[in-house]
Design a protein around this motif. Structure first.
Motif, PDB file in Angstrom:
ATOM      1  N   GLY A  85       0.796  -1.223   0.000  1.00 34.80           N
ATOM      2  CA  GLY A  85       0.000   0.000   0.000  1.00 34.80           C
ATOM      3  C   GLY A  85       0.827   1.270   0.000  1.00 34.80           C
ATOM      4  N   TRP A  86       1.968   1.244   0.640  1.00 37.29           N
ATOM      5  CA  TRP A  86       2.798   2.455   0.680  1.00 37.29           C
ATOM      6  C   TRP A  86       4.112   2.281  -0.075  1.00 37.29           C
ATOM      7  CZ3 TRP A  86       7.541   3.366   3.269  1.00 37.29           C
ATOM      8  CH2 TRP A  86       8.006   2.293   4.016  1.00 37.29           C
ATOM      9  N   ARG A  87       4.468   1.047  -0.432  1.00 35.33           N
ATOM     10  CA  ARG A  87       5.652   0.762  -1.242  1.00 35.33           C
ATOM     11  C   ARG A  87       5.236  -0.144  -2.398  1.00 35.33           C
ATOM     12  NH1 ARG A  87      10.066   3.674  -0.815  1.00 35.33           N
ATOM     13  NH2 ARG A  87      10.989   2.024  -2.033  1.00 35.33           N
ATOM     14  N   PRO A  88       4.581   0.411  -3.412  1.00 34.08           N
ATOM     15  CA  PRO A  88       4.111  -0.437  -4.509  1.00 34.08           C
ATOM     16  C   PRO A  88       5.251  -1.107  -5.285  1.00 34.08           C
ATOM     17  CG  PRO A  88       3.756   1.885  -5.012  1.00 34.08           C
ATOM     18  CD  PRO A  88       4.230   1.813  -3.597  1.00 34.08           C
ATOM     19  N   ASP A  89       6.479  -0.667  -5.066  1.00 31.33           N
ATOM     20  CA  ASP A  89       7.622  -1.273  -5.755  1.00 31.33           C
ATOM     21  C   ASP A  89       8.195  -2.468  -4.995  1.00 31.33           C
ATOM     22  OD1 ASP A  89       8.593   0.260  -3.627  1.00 31.33           O
ATOM     23  OD2 ASP A  89      10.389   0.899  -4.702  1.00 31.33           O
ATOM     24  N   VAL A  90       7.523  -2.920  -3.933  1.00 36.97           N
ATOM     25  CA  VAL A  90       8.022  -4.064  -3.175  1.00 36.97           C
ATOM     26  C   VAL A  90       8.119  -5.277  -4.101  1.00 36.97           C
ATOM     27  CG1 VAL A  90       5.754  -4.789  -2.295  1.00 36.97           C
ATOM     28  CG2 VAL A  90       7.815  -5.397  -1.044  1.00 36.97           C
ATOM     29  N   ASP A  91       9.253  -5.962  -4.024  1.00 41.19           N
ATOM     30  CA  ASP A  91       9.524  -7.098  -4.907  1.00 41.19           C
ATOM     31  C   ASP A  91       9.535  -8.380  -4.072  1.00 41.19           C
ATOM     32  OD1 ASP A  91      10.595  -9.065  -6.566  1.00 41.19           O
ATOM     33  OD2 ASP A  91      12.048  -7.698  -7.480  1.00 41.19           O
ATOM     34  N   PRO A  92       8.515  -9.231  -4.224  1.00 38.87           N
ATOM     35  CA  PRO A  92       8.473 -10.471  -3.445  1.00 38.87           C
ATOM     36  C   PRO A  92       9.709 -11.349  -3.636  1.00 38.87           C
ATOM     37  CG  PRO A  92       6.378 -10.096  -4.536  1.00 38.87           C
ATOM     38  CD  PRO A  92       7.335  -9.076  -5.072  1.00 38.87           C
ATOM     39  N   HIS A  93      10.288 -11.318  -4.835  1.00 36.08           N
ATOM     40  CA  HIS A  93      11.481 -12.132  -5.080  1.00 36.08           C
ATOM     41  C   HIS A  93      12.642 -11.679  -4.189  1.00 36.08           C
ATOM     42  CE1 HIS A  93      14.447 -14.605  -7.090  1.00 36.08           C
ATOM     43  NE2 HIS A  93      15.192 -13.527  -7.238  1.00 36.08           N
ATOM     44  N   VAL A  94      12.839 -10.378  -4.061  1.00 36.30           N
ATOM     45  CA  VAL A  94      13.928  -9.875  -3.211  1.00 36.30           C
ATOM     46  C   VAL A  94      13.664 -10.266  -1.763  1.00 36.30           C
ATOM     47  CG1 VAL A  94      15.138  -7.815  -2.385  1.00 36.30           C
ATOM     48  CG2 VAL A  94      14.481  -7.989  -4.793  1.00 36.30           C
ATOM     49  N   LEU A  95      12.421 -10.148  -1.310  1.00 34.37           N
ATOM     50  CA  LEU A  95      12.084 -10.564   0.057  1.00 34.37           C
ATOM     51  C   LEU A  95      12.344 -12.052   0.256  1.00 34.37           C
ATOM     52  CD1 LEU A  95       8.785  -8.546   0.584  1.00 34.37           C
ATOM     53  CD2 LEU A  95      11.005  -8.106   1.672  1.00 34.37           C
ATOM     54  N   LEU A  96      12.016 -12.853  -0.734  1.00 28.78           N
ATOM     55  CA  LEU A  96      12.265 -14.293  -0.646  1.00 28.78           C
ATOM     56  C   LEU A  96      13.764 -14.582  -0.566  1.00 28.78           C
ATOM     57  CD1 LEU A  96      11.209 -17.173  -0.597  1.00 28.78           C
ATOM     58  CD2 LEU A  96      11.217 -17.129  -3.103  1.00 28.78           C
ATOM     59  N   VAL A  97      14.553 -13.880  -1.357  1.00 34.88           N
ATOM     60  CA  VAL A  97      16.007 -14.043  -1.294  1.00 34.88           C
ATOM     61  C   VAL A  97      16.521 -13.659   0.093  1.00 34.88           C
ATOM     62  CG1 VAL A  97      18.209 -13.136  -2.172  1.00 34.88           C
ATOM     63  CG2 VAL A  97      16.410 -13.817  -3.771  1.00 34.88           C
ATOM     64  N   LEU A  98      15.981 -12.570   0.654  1.00 35.82           N
ATOM     65  CA  LEU A  98      16.383 -12.164   2.001  1.00 35.82           C
ATOM     66  C   LEU A  98      16.056 -13.257   3.022  1.00 35.82           C
ATOM     67  CD1 LEU A  98      15.240  -8.449   1.947  1.00 35.82           C
ATOM     68  CD2 LEU A  98      17.575  -9.250   2.291  1.00 35.82           C
ATOM     69  N   LEU A  99      14.863 -13.798   2.929  1.00 39.63           N
ATOM     70  CA  LEU A  99      14.462 -14.876   3.843  1.00 39.63           C
ATOM     71  C   LEU A  99      15.365 -16.098   3.684  1.00 39.63           C
ATOM     72  CD1 LEU A  99      10.577 -14.639   3.539  1.00 39.63           C
ATOM     73  CD2 LEU A  99      11.904 -14.359   5.647  1.00 39.63           C
ATOM     74  N   ALA A 100      15.552 -16.526   2.449  1.00 39.90           N
ATOM     75  CA  ALA A 100      16.373 -17.714   2.196  1.00 39.90           C
ATOM     76  C   ALA A 100      17.818 -17.489   2.610  1.00 39.90           C
ATOM     77  CB  ALA A 100      16.289 -18.100   0.716  1.00 39.90           C
ATOM     78  N   SER A 101      18.343 -16.304   2.368  1.00 42.12           N
ATOM     79  CA  SER A 101      19.722 -15.996   2.761  1.00 42.12           C
ATOM     80  C   SER A 101      19.860 -16.002   4.277  1.00 42.12           C
ATOM     81  CB  SER A 101      20.143 -14.635   2.208  1.00 42.12           C
ATOM     82  OG  SER A 101      20.173 -14.670   0.801  1.00 42.12           O
ATOM     83  N   ALA A 102      18.899 -15.407   4.963  1.00 37.48           N
ATOM     84  CA  ALA A 102      18.944 -15.369   6.425  1.00 37.48           C
ATOM     85  C   ALA A 102      18.900 -16.776   7.012  1.00 37.48           C
ATOM     86  CB  ALA A 102      17.797 -14.525   6.968  1.00 37.48           C
ATOM     87  N   LEU A 103      18.212 -17.658   6.330  1.00 33.74           N
ATOM     88  CA  LEU A 103      18.110 -19.046   6.793  1.00 33.74           C
ATOM     89  C   LEU A 103      19.267 -19.914   6.313  1.00 33.74           C
ATOM     90  CD1 LEU A 103      14.290 -19.492   6.213  1.00 33.74           C
ATOM     91  CD2 LEU A 103      15.467 -19.252   8.421  1.00 33.74           C
ATOM     92  N   GLY A 104      20.128 -19.343   5.470  1.00 30.93           N
ATOM     93  CA  GLY A 104      21.286 -20.084   4.977  1.00 30.93           C
ATOM     94  C   GLY A 104      20.967 -21.077   3.883  1.00 30.93           C
ATOM     95  N   VAL A 105      19.859 -20.880   3.172  1.00 33.34           N
ATOM     96  CA  VAL A 105      19.476 -21.834   2.131  1.00 33.34           C
ATOM     97  C   VAL A 105      19.390 -21.205   0.739  1.00 33.34           C
ATOM     98  CG1 VAL A 105      18.265 -23.343   3.746  1.00 33.34           C
ATOM     99  CG2 VAL A 105      16.993 -21.518   2.592  1.00 33.34           C
ATOM    100  N   TYR A 106      19.888 -19.984   0.582  1.00 33.69           N
ATOM    101  CA  TYR A 106      19.799 -19.337  -0.724  1.00 33.69           C
ATOM    102  C   TYR A 106      20.939 -19.799  -1.620  1.00 33.69           C
ATOM    103  CZ  TYR A 106      19.794 -15.835  -4.387  1.00 33.69           C
ATOM    104  OH  TYR A 106      19.775 -15.207  -5.609  1.00 33.69           O
ATOM    105  N   ASP A 107      20.576 -20.267  -2.800  1.00 34.27           N
ATOM    106  CA  ASP A 107      21.537 -20.653  -3.826  1.00 34.27           C
ATOM    107  C   ASP A 107      21.063 -20.043  -5.124  1.00 34.27           C
ATOM    108  OD1 ASP A 107      23.403 -21.800  -5.493  1.00 34.27           O
ATOM    109  OD2 ASP A 107      22.566 -23.820  -5.360  1.00 34.27           O
ATOM    110  N   PRO A 108      21.751 -19.001  -5.614  1.00 34.18           N
ATOM    111  CA  PRO A 108      21.256 -18.308  -6.801  1.00 34.18           C
ATOM    112  C   PRO A 108      21.222 -19.143  -8.066  1.00 34.18           C
ATOM    113  CG  PRO A 108      23.413 -17.484  -6.202  1.00 34.18           C
ATOM    114  CD  PRO A 108      22.986 -18.436  -5.113  1.00 34.18           C
ATOM    115  N   GLY A 109      21.969 -20.207  -8.119  1.00 28.29           N
ATOM    116  CA  GLY A 109      21.964 -21.024  -9.328  1.00 28.29           C
ATOM    117  C   GLY A 109      22.590 -20.285 -10.494  1.00 28.29           C
TER     118      GLY A 109
END
Length: 157
Positions: A85-109
Protein backbone atom coordinates in the motif's frame (compact mmCIF):
# COMPACT_ATOMS: atom_id res chain seq x y z
CA UNK A 1 14.52 5.05 25.07
CA UNK A 2 16.89 5.91 22.24
CA UNK A 3 20.04 3.88 21.61
CA UNK A 4 23.03 6.04 20.70
CA UNK A 5 25.36 3.29 19.42
CA UNK A 6 28.38 5.35 20.60
CA UNK A 7 30.12 2.16 21.71
CA UNK A 8 30.30 0.85 18.14
CA UNK A 9 33.04 1.61 15.61
CA UNK A 10 32.01 4.24 13.05
CA UNK A 11 31.06 1.81 10.23
CA UNK A 12 28.89 -0.29 12.54
CA UNK A 13 27.39 2.84 14.10
CA UNK A 14 26.38 4.04 10.64
CA UNK A 15 24.67 0.71 9.90
CA UNK A 16 22.85 0.78 13.25
CA UNK A 17 21.66 4.36 12.81
CA UNK A 18 20.58 3.90 9.20
CA UNK A 19 18.84 0.59 9.98
CA UNK A 20 17.04 2.15 12.95
CA UNK A 21 15.86 5.05 10.79
CA UNK A 22 14.79 2.81 7.90
CA UNK A 23 12.94 0.30 10.07
CA UNK A 24 11.28 3.13 12.00
CA UNK A 25 10.17 4.72 8.73
CA UNK A 26 8.87 1.34 7.52
CA UNK A 27 6.92 0.87 10.74
CA UNK A 28 5.43 4.35 10.31
CA UNK A 29 4.95 3.83 6.56
CA UNK A 30 6.79 7.11 5.99
CA UNK A 31 8.12 7.07 2.43
CA UNK A 32 9.78 10.46 2.84
CA UNK A 33 11.92 9.27 5.74
CA UNK A 34 12.42 5.80 4.26
CA UNK A 35 14.27 6.84 1.12
CA UNK A 36 17.20 8.70 2.76
CA UNK A 37 17.62 5.95 5.35
CA UNK A 38 17.71 3.33 2.60
CA UNK A 39 20.31 5.37 0.73
CA UNK A 40 22.45 5.38 3.87
CA UNK A 41 22.03 1.60 4.19
CA UNK A 42 23.01 1.11 0.57
CA UNK A 43 26.21 3.08 1.13
CA UNK A 44 27.08 1.27 4.39
CA UNK A 45 29.47 -1.61 3.86
CA UNK A 46 28.16 -4.91 5.29
CA UNK A 47 24.70 -3.54 6.13
CA UNK A 48 23.15 -6.52 4.32
CA UNK A 49 25.10 -8.94 6.51
CA UNK A 50 23.90 -7.24 9.70
CA UNK A 51 20.28 -6.98 8.55
CA UNK A 52 20.38 -10.61 7.44
CA UNK A 53 21.44 -11.50 10.97
CA UNK A 54 18.55 -9.48 12.36
CA UNK A 55 16.10 -11.27 10.05
CA UNK A 56 17.47 -14.67 11.10
CA UNK A 57 17.19 -13.80 14.79
CA UNK A 58 13.63 -12.57 14.33
CA UNK A 59 12.67 -15.71 12.41
CA UNK A 60 14.19 -17.93 15.08
CA UNK A 61 12.35 -16.11 17.84
CA UNK A 62 9.01 -16.02 16.08
CA UNK A 63 9.30 -19.69 14.96
CA UNK A 64 11.10 -21.48 17.82
CA UNK A 65 10.20 -24.91 16.42
CA UNK A 66 11.70 -24.06 13.03
CA UNK A 67 10.23 -22.89 9.74
CA UNK A 68 8.74 -24.91 6.95
CA UNK A 69 7.74 -23.82 3.48
CA UNK A 70 4.29 -22.71 4.63
CA UNK A 71 5.82 -20.52 7.35
CA UNK A 72 8.14 -18.85 4.85
CA UNK A 73 5.23 -18.29 2.46
CA UNK A 74 3.14 -16.74 5.25
CA UNK A 75 5.95 -14.38 6.28
CA UNK A 76 6.49 -13.39 2.65
CA UNK A 77 2.79 -12.85 1.92
CA UNK A 78 2.20 -10.89 5.12
CA UNK A 79 5.15 -8.60 4.43
CA UNK A 80 4.16 -7.97 0.82
CA UNK A 81 0.52 -7.29 1.71
CA UNK A 82 1.35 -4.96 4.58
CA UNK A 83 3.92 -3.07 2.50
CA UNK A 84 2.36 -2.83 -0.96
CA UNK A 85 0.00 0.00 0.00
CA UNK A 86 2.80 2.45 0.68
CA UNK A 87 5.65 0.76 -1.24
CA UNK A 88 4.11 -0.44 -4.51
CA UNK A 89 7.62 -1.27 -5.76
CA UNK A 90 8.02 -4.06 -3.17
CA UNK A 91 9.52 -7.10 -4.91
CA UNK A 92 8.47 -10.47 -3.44
CA UNK A 93 11.48 -12.13 -5.08
CA UNK A 94 13.93 -9.88 -3.21
CA UNK A 95 12.08 -10.56 0.06
CA UNK A 96 12.26 -14.29 -0.65
CA UNK A 97 16.01 -14.04 -1.29
CA UNK A 98 16.38 -12.16 2.00
CA UNK A 99 14.46 -14.88 3.84
CA UNK A 100 16.37 -17.71 2.20
CA UNK A 101 19.72 -16.00 2.76
CA UNK A 102 18.94 -15.37 6.42
CA UNK A 103 18.11 -19.05 6.79
CA UNK A 104 21.29 -20.08 4.98
CA UNK A 105 19.48 -21.83 2.13
CA UNK A 106 19.80 -19.34 -0.72
CA UNK A 107 21.54 -20.65 -3.83
CA UNK A 108 21.26 -18.31 -6.80
CA UNK A 109 21.96 -21.02 -9.33
CA UNK A 110 23.14 -20.33 -12.84
CA UNK A 111 20.17 -18.29 -14.07
CA UNK A 112 19.35 -16.24 -10.97
CA UNK A 113 21.63 -13.34 -10.13
CA UNK A 114 21.27 -12.21 -6.52
CA UNK A 115 19.61 -8.84 -5.94
CA UNK A 116 22.00 -5.90 -5.87
CA UNK A 117 22.89 -4.17 -2.58
CA UNK A 118 20.44 -1.33 -3.29
CA UNK A 119 17.55 -3.80 -3.63
CA UNK A 120 18.59 -5.52 -0.41
CA UNK A 121 18.77 -2.16 1.38
CA UNK A 122 15.29 -1.21 0.05
CA UNK A 123 13.67 -4.46 1.16
CA UNK A 124 15.43 -5.63 4.34
CA UNK A 125 13.95 -2.89 6.57
CA UNK A 126 10.47 -3.78 5.28
CA UNK A 127 10.97 -7.40 6.28
CA UNK A 128 12.51 -6.47 9.63
CA UNK A 129 9.64 -4.09 10.44
CA UNK A 130 7.11 -6.79 9.60
CA UNK A 131 8.87 -9.40 11.73
CA UNK A 132 9.35 -6.99 14.64
CA UNK A 133 5.58 -6.52 14.87
CA UNK A 134 5.32 -10.10 16.13
CA UNK A 135 8.01 -9.92 18.82
CA UNK A 136 7.25 -6.79 20.84
CA UNK A 137 10.98 -6.25 21.40
CA UNK A 138 12.94 -3.25 20.13
CA UNK A 139 15.12 -3.41 17.05
CA UNK A 140 18.14 -2.43 19.15
CA UNK A 141 18.10 -5.85 20.87
CA UNK A 142 18.36 -7.63 17.52
CA UNK A 143 20.94 -5.25 16.09
CA UNK A 144 23.14 -5.74 19.15
CA UNK A 145 22.86 -9.52 18.81
CA UNK A 146 23.58 -9.36 15.06
CA UNK A 147 26.68 -7.21 15.60
CA UNK A 148 27.86 -9.66 18.26
CA UNK A 149 27.45 -12.58 15.84
CA UNK A 150 29.29 -10.74 13.05
CA UNK A 151 32.16 -9.92 15.42
CA UNK A 152 32.35 -13.51 16.66
CA UNK A 153 32.38 -14.83 13.09
CA UNK A 154 35.13 -12.41 12.09
CA UNK A 155 37.25 -13.47 15.07
CA UNK A 156 36.86 -17.14 14.11
CA UNK A 157 37.83 -16.56 10.47
Amino acid sequence: MTTTWRHLPAPAREIAQAATEAVGAAQARDAGAYEPAVERLTAADRAGLVLGGVVRLLLEESHPDGLDGDDVRQVLERCVRSTAGWRPDVDPHVLLVLLASALGVYDPGDDDAPPDPAAIARHAPLLVADLLAATGRPLADYLTAAFTEVARTELQD
